[in-house]
Enzyme design. Sequence first.
Site, PDB file in Angstrom:
ATOM      1  N   PRO A   2       0.807  -1.217   0.000  1.00  0.00           N
ATOM      2  CA  PRO A   2       0.000   0.000   0.000  1.00  0.00           C
ATOM      3  C   PRO A   2       0.840   1.267   0.000  1.00  0.00           C
ATOM      4  O   PRO A   2       1.707   1.434   0.844  1.00  0.00           O
ATOM      5  CB  PRO A   2      -0.837  -0.114   1.274  1.00  0.00           C
ATOM      6  CG  PRO A   2      -0.226  -1.197   2.075  1.00  0.00           C
ATOM      7  CD  PRO A   2       0.616  -2.015   1.193  1.00  0.00           C
ATOM      8  N   GLU A   3       0.598   2.111  -0.969  1.00  0.00           N
ATOM      9  CA  GLU A   3       1.185   3.445  -1.018  1.00  0.00           C
ATOM     10  C   GLU A   3       0.028   4.419  -0.836  1.00  0.00           C
ATOM     11  O   GLU A   3      -1.076   4.013  -0.515  1.00  0.00           O
ATOM     12  CB  GLU A   3       1.925   3.647  -2.352  1.00  0.00           C
ATOM     13  CG  GLU A   3       2.974   2.554  -2.591  1.00  0.00           C
ATOM     14  CD  GLU A   3       3.713   2.693  -3.908  1.00  0.00           C
ATOM     15  OE1 GLU A   3       3.855   3.814  -4.402  1.00  0.00           O
ATOM     16  OE2 GLU A   3       4.143   1.666  -4.456  1.00  0.00           O
ATOM     17  N   ARG A 112       3.199 -10.471   6.635  1.00  0.00           N
ATOM     18  CA  ARG A 112       4.614 -10.411   7.012  1.00  0.00           C
ATOM     19  C   ARG A 112       4.861  -9.655   8.307  1.00  0.00           C
ATOM     20  O   ARG A 112       6.018  -9.486   8.719  1.00  0.00           O
ATOM     21  CB  ARG A 112       5.406  -9.800   5.860  1.00  0.00           C
ATOM     22  CG  ARG A 112       5.550 -10.794   4.713  1.00  0.00           C
ATOM     23  CD  ARG A 112       6.068 -10.149   3.457  1.00  0.00           C
ATOM     24  NE  ARG A 112       7.388  -9.589   3.626  1.00  0.00           N
ATOM     25  CZ  ARG A 112       8.005  -8.861   2.705  1.00  0.00           C
ATOM     26  NH1 ARG A 112       7.405  -8.598   1.571  1.00  0.00           N
ATOM     27  NH2 ARG A 112       9.188  -8.399   2.922  1.00  0.00           N
TER      28      ARG A 112
END
Length: 274
Positions: A2-3, A112
């Site tokens: 996500p940016e 992660r």
Amino acid sequence: MPEMPEVEIIRRNLVDRLKGKMITNVEVLLSRLVKWPTVENFESMIIGRTIADFKRRGKYLLLELDNSDMLVIHLRMTGRLCYVSEGDERDAYTRIVFHLNNGDVLTYADTRTLGTLYAIKKDELWRISGLANMGPEPLSAEFTIAYLQEALKSNRGKIKSFLLNQKYIGGLGNIYVDECLILSKIHPERVGNSLAVDEINQLHAAINQVIDAGINDGGTTFRDYRNGNGEKGSHQENLFVYGRNGLPCRFCGSIIEKIEVGGRGTHFCPQCQK
DNA sequence: CAATAGCCCTGGTGGC
DNA sequence: TGCCACCAGGGCTATT
């Protein structure tokens, strides 16, 4: 990954459903994701509070609570927020669960587990240095050509690294940086202060254009990104270079190359980008 | 001061 | 088919 566009889509999808809801309980299933304060204090600062507003700054999600404390969430690589009803199936990688007073649930899932969460008083936001020291973001009034010109004037690093550095511009990540460099025809290894005025103008326009397109497409989903409702974005279908190494450039037909710049995988067109 | 290398972390992938 | 090294990269920290 996500940016800014992905984080903004999540915010837009969730803001109306979260505003006015009280957080009645929090389950912290993986405590190391809570970076401030202690898990115990994190829970006590949030439980019983009503969500007054849901904002965003760069890639940070900001849930303002009714006493002006803030729940800050950074999704990093694989963080996902999802709003589900009480009995609905939850993401397999759910790490933190926020129970709401209407019985619904906001889950924070993260494969992660690189994401970070904070419960913080408004006057202590400086504790989150990445948030406190963030530069202007694309599409904002502060992000002007003059600002970009000034910031690049003394920058001797590579333009790719400059664009990824959140203290100069907030919100860009690896995908959108590669995209705005192909659109402005600038090679990712060019030195910042070597850019000509017209190149800076093109870069400024390209940054805004790429971020706007990403938002309009509901974000980019390669693997993990979901929009807050568990759905994927579609901007991956409209990318020019990212993930397209070995494929023909959409502008000139040359084969897109992948190199490493500043420790990041970098995709570019050797013909278009000089 | 600024650039850079290393680190965190897990699952998917590709080579053998 | 199974095993394993490797890669993905945002942002913080240590080092040059």
